[in-house]
Design an enzyme around this catalytic site. Structure first.
Site, PDB file in Angstrom:
ATOM      1  N   ASP A 139       1.667 -17.314 -25.988  1.00  0.00           N
ATOM      2  CA  ASP A 139       2.980 -16.885 -25.528  1.00  0.00           C
ATOM      3  C   ASP A 139       3.066 -16.851 -24.007  1.00  0.00           C
ATOM      4  OD1 ASP A 139       3.516 -16.570 -28.198  1.00  0.00           O
ATOM      5  OD2 ASP A 139       3.471 -14.377 -28.174  1.00  0.00           O
ATOM      6  N   ASP A 160      -4.369 -18.607 -24.241  1.00  0.00           N
ATOM      7  CA  ASP A 160      -3.325 -17.737 -24.772  1.00  0.00           C
ATOM      8  C   ASP A 160      -2.114 -18.612 -25.104  1.00  0.00           C
ATOM      9  OD1 ASP A 160      -1.666 -15.310 -25.136  1.00  0.00           O
ATOM     10  OD2 ASP A 160      -0.774 -15.934 -23.225  1.00  0.00           O
TER      11      ASP A 160
END
Length: 309
Positions: free
Chosen positions: A64, A62
């Site tokens: 963010d 991922d």
């Protein structure tokens, strides 16, 4: 569209049926990620787990708050404002969304959807090539100094073991591609904005690559590349990414929000927290659990998927 997923459905062996839009978003992201290949940095010694030579595994990160502090879409918005793409009131909205993200430390669906809608309206009618070129500048201005060194070291450990590493993010695939290339990663799965003749239409292909759509993207990429998901690893900070984390054999919670921390501990997943400079407790997963990604291969950037009529 960015609704939180209810945990119980992901605890059983049978997966919840994905919506058509999630599947479309996932497949579009996977297709974008495989369209082309190209080129290839972290400093924190630490990882011991990536295992070299497994040609049927991959590592999925991922973006963010896992790889980068804050949200890529918000940083991108600030860069566009500096270039007079929109008015001051829109900048205030981006600033508020970023402040919320940094304080809460989690992805709020309403805030993320608002940011997405704002971004789509701003880029509608703009050329893909123009935004991609600007994205390179914005990375240097707003993103390069916000990469978590600890997570960067984890990704580098997979690369050093001859494995491939992919970003998986709700950020636009163009932005995700730039970040992946700058970090020397293999490529990126991201939200695919529709374009016709090289111009953005202001619509998405499917939906944002968020929650279940991330899992669909990873699943589609794995099928296309002949990967065994049970031998793959995934990394995220967010409970929203439980579908993706649950999909692989080796899930890791990085800088986890409160819900993911509890969820991960209950399942004895590994946790790492770089926000305070300390390591979170390492939960009992075998040392070989980092079986990362496809052996060999130079780093690759991702081509932009263009859906034409």
């Amino acid at each position: 569209m960015l609704d939180r997923m209810a945990a119980p459905g992901w605890l059983t062996p049978r997966r919840r049926p994905a919506t058509a839009r999630s599947v479309l978003a996932g497949e579009a992201a996977a297709e974008a990620a495989r369209k082309s290949e190209s080129e290839s940095t972290g400093d924190v010694p630490e990882p011991e787990f990536p295992v070299a030579g497994d040609t049927r595994a991959a590592a999925f990160f991922d973006l963010d708050n896992t790889v980068m502090q804050g949200a890529a879409l918000f940083h991108f918005g600030k860069g566009l404002y500096k270039r007079h793409f929109f008015e001051r009131r829109e900048l205030a909205r981006f600033a508020w969304q970023q402040a919320w993200f940094r304080i809460a430390g989690v992805e709020d669906p309403a805030h993320m959807q608002d940011a997405r809608d704002s971004a789509l309206s701003i880029v509608k009618g703009r050329r893909v090539a123009e935004l991609t070129s600007i994205g390179e500048e914005i990375y240097d201005e707003y993103m390069a100094d916000r990469i978590w060194p600890g997570t960067r070291a984890l990704a580098q450990a997979h690369l050093d073991a001859g494995q491939k590493v992919w970003l998986v993010t709700a950020a636009p695939v163009e932005t995700a591609t730039i970040i992946a290339r700058r970090l020397g990663l293999t490529g990126a799965l991201g939200t695919v904005a529709e374009s016709v003749g090289g111009v953005y239409t202001g619509r998405l292909v499917g939906e944002p690559l968020h929650g279940p759509a991330k899992a669909e993207a990873v699943r589609a990429l794995a099928a296309a590349e002949g990967l065994d998901l049970a031998r793959c690893a995934a990394y995220s900070d967010s409970y929203n990414d439980v579908p993706m984390l649950s999909l692989v054999g080796h899930p890791y919670a990085i800088n986890p929000d409160a819900k993911l921390r509890k969820y991960a501990r209950d399942r004895e997943w590994r946790l790492r927290d770089y926000r305070t400079g300390r390591k979170a407790a390492r939960i009992g997963v075998p040392a070989a659990a980092g079986l990362g990604a496809v052996a060999g291969g130079t780093a690759a950037a991702v081509a932009i998927h263009r859906r034409r009529h």
